[in-house]
Design an enzyme around this catalytic site. Structure first.
Site, PDB file in Angstrom:
ATOM      1  N   GLN A  95      18.807  33.056 -20.459  1.00 15.16           N
ATOM      2  CA  GLN A  95      18.792  33.638 -19.177  1.00 15.16           C
ATOM      3  C   GLN A  95      17.548  34.916 -19.055  1.00 15.16           C
ATOM      4  O   GLN A  95      17.080  35.024 -20.046  1.00 15.16           O
ATOM      5  CB  GLN A  95      20.257  34.440 -18.900  1.00 15.16           C
ATOM      6  CG  GLN A  95      20.323  35.755 -20.068  1.00 15.16           C
ATOM      7  CD  GLN A  95      21.766  36.367 -19.800  1.00 15.16           C
ATOM      8  OE1 GLN A  95      21.787  37.451 -19.509  1.00 15.16           O
ATOM      9  NE2 GLN A  95      22.810  35.715 -20.130  1.00 15.16           N
ATOM     10  N   GLU A 132      17.693  46.048 -19.600  1.00 15.71           N
ATOM     11  CA  GLU A 132      18.791  46.330 -20.482  1.00 15.71           C
ATOM     12  C   GLU A 132      18.378  46.684 -21.990  1.00 15.71           C
ATOM     13  O   GLU A 132      17.300  46.413 -22.441  1.00 15.71           O
ATOM     14  CB  GLU A 132      19.908  45.421 -20.508  1.00 15.71           C
ATOM     15  CG  GLU A 132      19.260  44.036 -20.973  1.00 15.71           C
ATOM     16  CD  GLU A 132      20.202  42.630 -20.734  1.00 15.71           C
ATOM     17  OE1 GLU A 132      21.001  42.655 -19.497  1.00 15.71           O
ATOM     18  OE2 GLU A 132      20.662  41.830 -21.742  1.00 15.71           O
ATOM     19  N   HIS A 261      15.743  35.399 -22.698  1.00 15.58           N
ATOM     20  CA  HIS A 261      16.813  35.724 -23.757  1.00 15.58           C
ATOM     21  C   HIS A 261      17.962  34.878 -23.933  1.00 15.58           C
ATOM     22  O   HIS A 261      18.396  34.614 -23.144  1.00 15.58           O
ATOM     23  CB  HIS A 261      16.671  37.278 -23.795  1.00 15.58           C
ATOM     24  CG  HIS A 261      17.738  37.773 -22.806  1.00 15.58           C
ATOM     25  ND1 HIS A 261      17.088  38.066 -21.483  1.00 15.58           N
ATOM     26  CD2 HIS A 261      18.843  38.441 -22.772  1.00 15.58           C
ATOM     27  CE1 HIS A 261      17.920  38.752 -20.716  1.00 15.58           C
ATOM     28  NE2 HIS A 261      19.297  38.519 -21.548  1.00 15.58           N
ATOM     29  N   ARG A 280      20.182  31.757 -15.012  1.00 14.64           N
ATOM     30  CA  ARG A 280      20.433  30.900 -16.396  1.00 14.64           C
ATOM     31  C   ARG A 280      19.814  29.574 -16.254  1.00 14.64           C
ATOM     32  O   ARG A 280      19.680  28.945 -15.293  1.00 14.64           O
ATOM     33  CB  ARG A 280      22.001  30.688 -16.376  1.00 14.64           C
ATOM     34  CG  ARG A 280      22.921  32.114 -16.577  1.00 14.64           C
ATOM     35  CD  ARG A 280      24.258  31.839 -16.695  1.00 14.64           C
ATOM     36  NE  ARG A 280      25.058  32.929 -16.167  1.00 14.64           N
ATOM     37  CZ  ARG A 280      25.358  33.376 -15.310  1.00 14.64           C
ATOM     38  NH1 ARG A 280      24.929  32.793 -14.190  1.00 14.64           N
ATOM     39  NH2 ARG A 280      26.071  34.515 -15.009  1.00 14.64           N
TER      40      ARG A 280
END
Length: 397
Positions: A95, A132, A261, A280
């Protein structure tokens, strides 16, 4: 300052035990992949107490006391971060998360087409980016970002399958980001991807090389793991293009928007901008949107961004990241007097071990045992903590 009750996501790759065990909940064979602590409108946490009001609703109704003037002026009427527990028993999707500009554009396009926000084929569920940070609670394995094309060529050298030979030729002839993008697109593109039979054949060649001598046993094992988890999925072969990462407990990794990742397994705290936008390319039973992922992906080869903490005050490590939406701190208290916590804006505090008591400058207090969380409003002011245990705090820089 109030208790905060998470929402749970039963994604099929999740562990059935890791999150329930930490939170002291009964477990069965059903997966509990993530626990969300935040105010994202798609799955908002709830405040403890009468009514169990959603955090999203409470902040939207009266953002001033919850967020404070500074955060509200920068981020509007939404909590800018989302804190999670993530427990991966098997690999999850290949993704990319979009930038703010791409998220806004994609959100508007899907709105114009009339795609409902909760439709399983929708790619953009909000207008925000989603950088993130992962803070490992166990050994945590991942593939993150593109490795040096030179190393990819070394790993592919000697493989006889036509797909491997094509990839080797591509990254050798053009070791620039455009060559990396061409190789990646060859594997995941809607019209260029290998067939399931070709993927199985290539995975078998990686497995055979593990037995006879490999220039990268770690890459070969990753291909094997991914192809067994998702048979015939060409995303399994992308492991040859990506950086392998192993986090030990207490180590952290930053994943910026645009970084491709796939998390392979492990238990971690995850903090991100307040978004649920995931593009994705494979390794999933969910919606795949390769054209959008290829628009968003950054194909510059670079090492993974490991974040070393900075020690502040007496007992706290802060993981500073290059975005304005969030900051994560980890505090360990040993029973010796109150310890000051950083930040004075809106915060989510999650106790990972032991028992602690938070006290705000207003005099408000809350006790947290392992697995319990609290929301601290900006109006509560500065925090201190006593007790024995380890806690994480999500806040806004």
């Amino acid at each position: 300052m109030q208790g905060l009750e998470p929402t749970f996501q039963p994604y099929d790759w999740g562990s059935s035990t890791a999150i329930p065990d930490l939170l002291g909940l009964p477990s069965d064979d059903r997966p509990v992949a993530e626990a969300w602590y935040g105010g994202h409108p798609s799955s908002s946490s709830r405040l403890s107490g009468p009514g169990h009001e959603s955090l999203h609703t409470a902040i939207t109704r009266d953002p001033g006391p919850f967020l404070g003037a500074d955060v509200a002026s920068r981020f509007g009427t939404q909590l800018p971060f989302l804190l999670k527990l993530i427990a991966a028993a098997r690999p999850l999707s290949l993704q990319v998360h979009p930038s703010v500009d791409l998220a806004r554009d994609g959100y508007e396009r899907e709105d114009e087409r009339g795609v409902a926000l909760d439709h399983p084929q929708r790619s953009y569920r909000d207008r925000n980016h989603k950088p993130e940070l992962v803070y490992a609670l166990s050994t945590f394995e991942a593939l993150v970002g593109f490795r040096a094309p030179r190393r990819t060529a070394e790993i592919l050298r000697g493989l006889e399958h036509p797909v491997a030979r094509h990839l080797h030729k591509t990254v050798t002839a053009d070791p620039s980001p455009s060559g990396v993008q061409e190789a990646f697109t060859r594997l995941v593109g809607e019209t260029t991807r290998p067939t399931p039979t070709e993927v199985a054949e290539l995975a078998d060649e990686f497995r055979e090389r593990l037995r006879t001598g490999s220039p990268s046993p770690r890459t070969d094992r990753a291909v094997d793991l991914l192809e067994r988890a998702y048979p015939g999925d060409p995303g399994a072969v992308t492991a040859v293009l990506l950086n392998p990462v192993t986090l030990r407990p207490g180590e952290a990794l930053f994943v910026p928007a645009g970084a491709v990742h796939a998390y392979l397994g492990g238990f971690a705290v995850e903090i991100m901008a307040n978004s649920d936008n995931v593009l994705r390319a494979g390794l999933t039973s969910k919606h795949v949107d390769v054209p959008e992922l290829l628009r968003a992906v950054d194909c510059v080869a670079a090492p993974p961004i490991r974040i070393a903490p900075e020690h502040v005050y007496d007992a706290t490590d802060v993981y500073y990241v290059p975005v304005d939406d969030f900051e994560l701190s980890v505090t360990r208290v040993t029973g010796s007097g109150p310890c000051r916590l950083p930040s004075t804006g809106p915060r989510v505090v999650l106790c990972l071990e032991g028992e602690v008591r938070l006290r705000a400058s207003t005099g408000a207090e809350i006790a947290l045992a392992a697995g319990q969380a609290g929301f601290v409003a900006a109006a509560d002011g500065a925090l201190s903590v006593t007790g024995r245990g380890r806690l994480v705090q999500a806040s806004v820089p």
